[in-house]
Design a protein around this motif. Structure first.
Motif, PDB file in Angstrom:
ATOM      1  N   GLN A 120      15.989 107.612 -49.519  1.00  9.90           N
ATOM      2  CA  GLN A 120      15.834 108.681 -50.303  1.00  9.90           C
ATOM      3  C   GLN A 120      15.826 109.622 -49.377  1.00  9.90           C
ATOM      4  OE1 GLN A 120      12.237 108.117 -52.700  1.00  9.90           O
ATOM      5  NE2 GLN A 120      13.527 107.157 -54.798  1.00  9.90           N
ATOM      6  N   ASP A 121      14.940 109.523 -48.533  1.00  7.34           N
ATOM      7  CA  ASP A 121      14.411 110.297 -47.344  1.00  7.34           C
ATOM      8  C   ASP A 121      15.721 110.886 -46.938  1.00  7.34           C
ATOM      9  OD1 ASP A 121      14.602 108.118 -46.551  1.00  7.34           O
ATOM     10  OD2 ASP A 121      13.314 108.535 -45.259  1.00  7.34           O
ATOM     11  N   ALA A 122      17.054 110.049 -46.865  1.00  4.52           N
ATOM     12  CA  ALA A 122      18.271 110.625 -45.603  1.00  4.52           C
ATOM     13  C   ALA A 122      18.749 111.816 -45.832  1.00  4.52           C
ATOM     14  CB  ALA A 122      19.586 109.542 -46.369  1.00  4.52           C
ATOM     15  N   ALA A 123      18.893 112.761 -47.220  1.00  7.21           N
ATOM     16  CA  ALA A 123      19.267 114.043 -46.865  1.00  7.21           C
ATOM     17  C   ALA A 123      18.546 114.680 -45.922  1.00  7.21           C
ATOM     18  CB  ALA A 123      19.492 114.395 -48.314  1.00  7.21           C
ATOM     19  N   PHE A 124      16.733 114.261 -46.135  1.00  7.59           N
ATOM     20  CA  PHE A 124      15.756 115.219 -46.198  1.00  7.59           C
ATOM     21  C   PHE A 124      15.939 114.428 -44.368  1.00  7.59           C
ATOM     22  CE2 PHE A 124      12.408 116.017 -44.358  1.00  7.59           C
ATOM     23  CZ  PHE A 124      10.827 117.167 -44.404  1.00  7.59           C
ATOM     24  N   ILE A 125      15.972 113.455 -43.768  1.00  6.69           N
ATOM     25  CA  ILE A 125      16.813 113.139 -42.671  1.00  6.69           C
ATOM     26  C   ILE A 125      17.681 114.474 -42.175  1.00  6.69           C
ATOM     27  CG2 ILE A 125      16.900 111.410 -40.513  1.00  6.69           C
ATOM     28  CD1 ILE A 125      15.165 109.610 -42.481  1.00  6.69           C
ATOM     29  N   LYS A 126      18.704 114.266 -42.036  1.00  6.13           N
ATOM     30  CA  LYS A 126      19.852 114.715 -42.108  1.00  6.13           C
ATOM     31  C   LYS A 126      19.730 116.085 -41.645  1.00  6.13           C
ATOM     32  CE  LYS A 126      23.632 111.314 -43.484  1.00  6.13           C
ATOM     33  NZ  LYS A 126      24.530 111.839 -44.617  1.00  6.13           N
ATOM     34  N   ARG A 127      18.649 116.852 -42.862  1.00  5.85           N
ATOM     35  CA  ARG A 127      18.585 118.624 -42.977  1.00  5.85           C
ATOM     36  C   ARG A 127      17.798 118.725 -41.400  1.00  5.85           C
ATOM     37  NH1 ARG A 127      16.769 119.267 -48.946  1.00  5.85           N
ATOM     38  NH2 ARG A 127      16.563 121.578 -47.922  1.00  5.85           N
ATOM     39  N   VAL A 128      17.042 117.814 -41.178  1.00  8.06           N
ATOM     40  CA  VAL A 128      15.980 117.938 -39.986  1.00  8.06           C
ATOM     41  C   VAL A 128      16.733 117.805 -38.717  1.00  8.06           C
ATOM     42  CG1 VAL A 128      13.844 116.656 -38.479  1.00  8.06           C
ATOM     43  CG2 VAL A 128      13.741 117.125 -41.134  1.00  8.06           C
ATOM     44  N   CYS A 129      17.528 116.446 -39.130  1.00  5.75           N
ATOM     45  CA  CYS A 129      19.087 117.083 -37.403  1.00  5.75           C
ATOM     46  C   CYS A 129      19.385 117.843 -37.208  1.00  5.75           C
ATOM     47  CB  CYS A 129      19.632 115.930 -37.469  1.00  5.75           C
ATOM     48  SG  CYS A 129      18.758 114.205 -37.494  1.00  5.75           S
ATOM     49  N   LEU A 130      20.325 118.715 -38.423  1.00  4.50           N
ATOM     50  CA  LEU A 130      20.714 120.377 -38.101  1.00  4.50           C
ATOM     51  C   LEU A 130      19.517 121.296 -37.750  1.00  4.50           C
ATOM     52  CD1 LEU A 130      23.129 121.668 -38.698  1.00  4.50           C
ATOM     53  CD2 LEU A 130      22.249 122.035 -40.826  1.00  4.50           C
ATOM     54  N   GLU A 131      18.047 121.357 -38.258  1.00 10.20           N
ATOM     55  CA  GLU A 131      17.495 122.423 -37.685  1.00 10.20           C
ATOM     56  C   GLU A 131      17.291 121.935 -36.514  1.00 10.20           C
ATOM     57  OE1 GLU A 131      16.096 124.907 -38.596  1.00 10.20           O
ATOM     58  OE2 GLU A 131      16.523 124.071 -41.122  1.00 10.20           O
ATOM     59  N   ILE A 132      17.280 120.575 -35.896  1.00 14.40           N
ATOM     60  CA  ILE A 132      17.337 120.226 -34.217  1.00 14.40           C
ATOM     61  C   ILE A 132      18.140 121.028 -33.777  1.00 14.40           C
ATOM     62  CG2 ILE A 132      16.675 117.873 -32.439  1.00 14.40           C
ATOM     63  CD1 ILE A 132      14.914 116.773 -34.787  1.00 14.40           C
ATOM     64  N   GLU A 133      19.536 120.823 -34.022  1.00 12.59           N
ATOM     65  CA  GLU A 133      20.445 121.178 -32.974  1.00 12.59           C
ATOM     66  C   GLU A 133      21.178 122.511 -32.938  1.00 12.59           C
ATOM     67  OE1 GLU A 133      23.795 118.573 -35.511  1.00 12.59           O
ATOM     68  OE2 GLU A 133      22.194 117.135 -35.283  1.00 12.59           O
ATOM     69  N   ASN A 134      20.395 122.916 -33.861  1.00 14.67           N
ATOM     70  CA  ASN A 134      20.172 124.712 -34.381  1.00 14.67           C
ATOM     71  C   ASN A 134      18.826 125.011 -33.582  1.00 14.67           C
ATOM     72  OD1 ASN A 134      22.282 124.450 -36.693  1.00 14.67           O
ATOM     73  ND2 ASN A 134      20.243 124.826 -38.001  1.00 14.67           N
ATOM     74  N   CYS A 135      17.654 123.887 -32.965  1.00 12.58           N
ATOM     75  CA  CYS A 135      17.826 125.224 -31.792  1.00 12.58           C
ATOM     76  C   CYS A 135      17.792 124.111 -30.720  1.00 12.58           C
ATOM     77  CB  CYS A 135      15.674 124.204 -32.056  1.00 12.58           C
ATOM     78  SG  CYS A 135      14.861 124.306 -33.383  1.00 12.58           S
ATOM     79  N   GLY A 136      18.859 124.155 -30.179  1.00 16.11           N
ATOM     80  CA  GLY A 136      19.889 123.569 -29.017  1.00 16.11           C
ATOM     81  C   GLY A 136      19.305 122.222 -28.476  1.00 16.11           C
ATOM     82  N   GLY A 137      19.411 120.638 -29.618  1.00 15.03           N
ATOM     83  CA  GLY A 137      18.650 119.677 -29.035  1.00 15.03           C
ATOM     84  C   GLY A 137      20.396 119.071 -29.572  1.00 15.03           C
ATOM     85  N   ASN A 138      19.908 117.714 -29.615  1.00 12.70           N
ATOM     86  CA  ASN A 138      21.031 117.202 -30.318  1.00 12.70           C
ATOM     87  C   ASN A 138      20.093 115.675 -30.939  1.00 12.70           C
ATOM     88  OD1 ASN A 138      21.479 114.303 -28.133  1.00 12.70           O
ATOM     89  ND2 ASN A 138      21.190 116.286 -27.385  1.00 12.70           N
ATOM     90  N   THR A 139      20.998 114.783 -31.598  1.00 15.46           N
ATOM     91  CA  THR A 139      20.165 113.798 -32.357  1.00 15.46           C
ATOM     92  C   THR A 139      20.849 112.344 -32.924  1.00 15.46           C
ATOM     93  OG1 THR A 139      20.639 114.325 -34.622  1.00 15.46           O
ATOM     94  CG2 THR A 139      19.014 115.456 -34.263  1.00 15.46           C
ATOM     95  N   LEU A 140      20.779 111.832 -33.286  1.00 16.34           N
ATOM     96  CA  LEU A 140      21.645 110.373 -33.868  1.00 16.34           C
ATOM     97  C   LEU A 140      20.843 110.007 -35.267  1.00 16.34           C
ATOM     98  CD1 LEU A 140      24.602 109.308 -33.179  1.00 16.34           C
ATOM     99  CD2 LEU A 140      23.326 107.616 -32.358  1.00 16.34           C
ATOM    100  N   ASN A 141      20.987 108.957 -35.658  1.00 16.42           N
ATOM    101  CA  ASN A 141      19.716 108.467 -36.758  1.00 16.42           C
ATOM    102  C   ASN A 141      20.327 107.109 -36.840  1.00 16.42           C
ATOM    103  OD1 ASN A 141      21.604 110.380 -38.544  1.00 16.42           O
ATOM    104  ND2 ASN A 141      20.349 109.911 -40.149  1.00 16.42           N
ATOM    105  N   PRO A 142      20.325 106.161 -36.285  1.00 20.67           N
ATOM    106  CA  PRO A 142      21.390 104.832 -36.878  1.00 20.67           C
ATOM    107  C   PRO A 142      20.070 104.461 -37.635  1.00 20.67           C
ATOM    108  CG  PRO A 142      21.034 105.523 -33.965  1.00 20.67           C
ATOM    109  CD  PRO A 142      19.892 106.396 -35.356  1.00 20.67           C
ATOM    110  N   TYR A 143      20.358 103.844 -38.359  1.00 18.97           N
ATOM    111  CA  TYR A 143      20.516 102.622 -40.188  1.00 18.97           C
ATOM    112  C   TYR A 143      19.414 101.929 -38.812  1.00 18.97           C
ATOM    113  CZ  TYR A 143      21.899 103.527 -44.384  1.00 18.97           C
ATOM    114  OH  TYR A 143      22.830 104.098 -45.625  1.00 18.97           O
ATOM    115  N   ILE A 144      19.855 100.802 -38.091  1.00 21.18           N
ATOM    116  CA  ILE A 144      19.215 100.062 -36.908  1.00 21.18           C
ATOM    117  C   ILE A 144      18.314 100.547 -36.599  1.00 21.18           C
ATOM    118  CG2 ILE A 144      19.714  98.665 -35.090  1.00 21.18           C
ATOM    119  CD1 ILE A 144      21.796  97.377 -35.983  1.00 21.18           C
TER     120      ILE A 144
END
Length: 234
Positions: A120-144
């Protein structure tokens, strides 16, 4: 999305390819193949998260095996093309996962197949990742990383320092043994930098606050041996 038949075919090929390159990867892939081996295609098609996990695993293993065929210099050059979060995954955490015993593997395979993992939190985490990238960072969220390593996302801030992040609501994150289990899991996988963020989902601009918090802590926390816990509730 790939069909169950395609996933099984690719797993078989990767098991064979990995035998000489990384026998433990071959063994782990064979374990995952046997997990679905007796399941009918129709059943597997209904297991959304099982199929997503396996598709990601096939992609990760395909890339990792291909890179191993390169010279050391070319391999580093290939990794250097990736954002830091992806480099960390392929150079450190993914090989750690198939080289070491995974204490959580049996449990999460059972839960995934029983549809007890809702994501259920997958969409929320993707939005957090987008915020981090908008701040100049980079992200990855592997299932494992999520299922085995208590890591919702791998993040990297402006300075190129990788941080493994666990997100939870204030209600779930405070009390019990969740924080202690989180730190123990990171230490097991030799993850040197971790951030455990408890947040109030109803507060204003919670996504941007989490994104800014992750980038700031990625840049400022000690380089290793740091497992930081904080709450965003204002």
């Amino acid at each position: 999305m790939q069909t169950p038949e395609e996933i099984k075919f690719e797993l078989n090929n990767l098991i064979w390819e990995a035998q000489n390159v990384a026998p433990k990867l071959s063994k782990r892939l064979d374990e995952m193949k046997r997990w679905i081996g007796q399941k009918k295609p129709g059943l597997l098609r209904r297991k959304r998260y099982v199929m997503q996990l396996l598709a990601e695993l096939v992609a990760d293993a395909t890339f990792w095996i291909a890179v191993q065929s390169l010279s050391a210099e070319d391999r580093e050059a290939e990794f250097a093309l990736l954002p830091q979060a992806e480099q960390y995954w392929y150079k450190e955490l993914f090989p750690a996962w198939f080289n070491e015993e995974d204490p959580k593997l049996r449990n999460w395979k059972k839960k995934l197949m029983a549809d007890e993992f809702e994501g259920q939190d997958a969409a929320f985490i993707k939005r957090v990742c987008l915020e981090i990238e908008n701040c100049g960072g980079n992200t990855l969220n592997p299932y494992i990383a999520d299922l085995s390593m208590a890591t919702d996302l791998i993040a990297c801030g402006i300075k190129g320092l990788v941080l493994c992040v666990q997100l939870t609501t204030v209600r779930d994150g405070l009390g019990s043994n969740k924080q202690r289990d989180w730190e123990s899991t990171l230490k097991y996988w030799q993850i040197k930098r971790g951030l455990f963020v408890s947040f109030n989902p109803s507060q204003a601009q919670v996504l941007s606050k989490i994104g800014e918090c992750v980038v700031r802590n990625s840049d400022q926390l000690p380089v290793k041996g740091c497992y930081h816990i904080l709450t965003i509730d204002l």
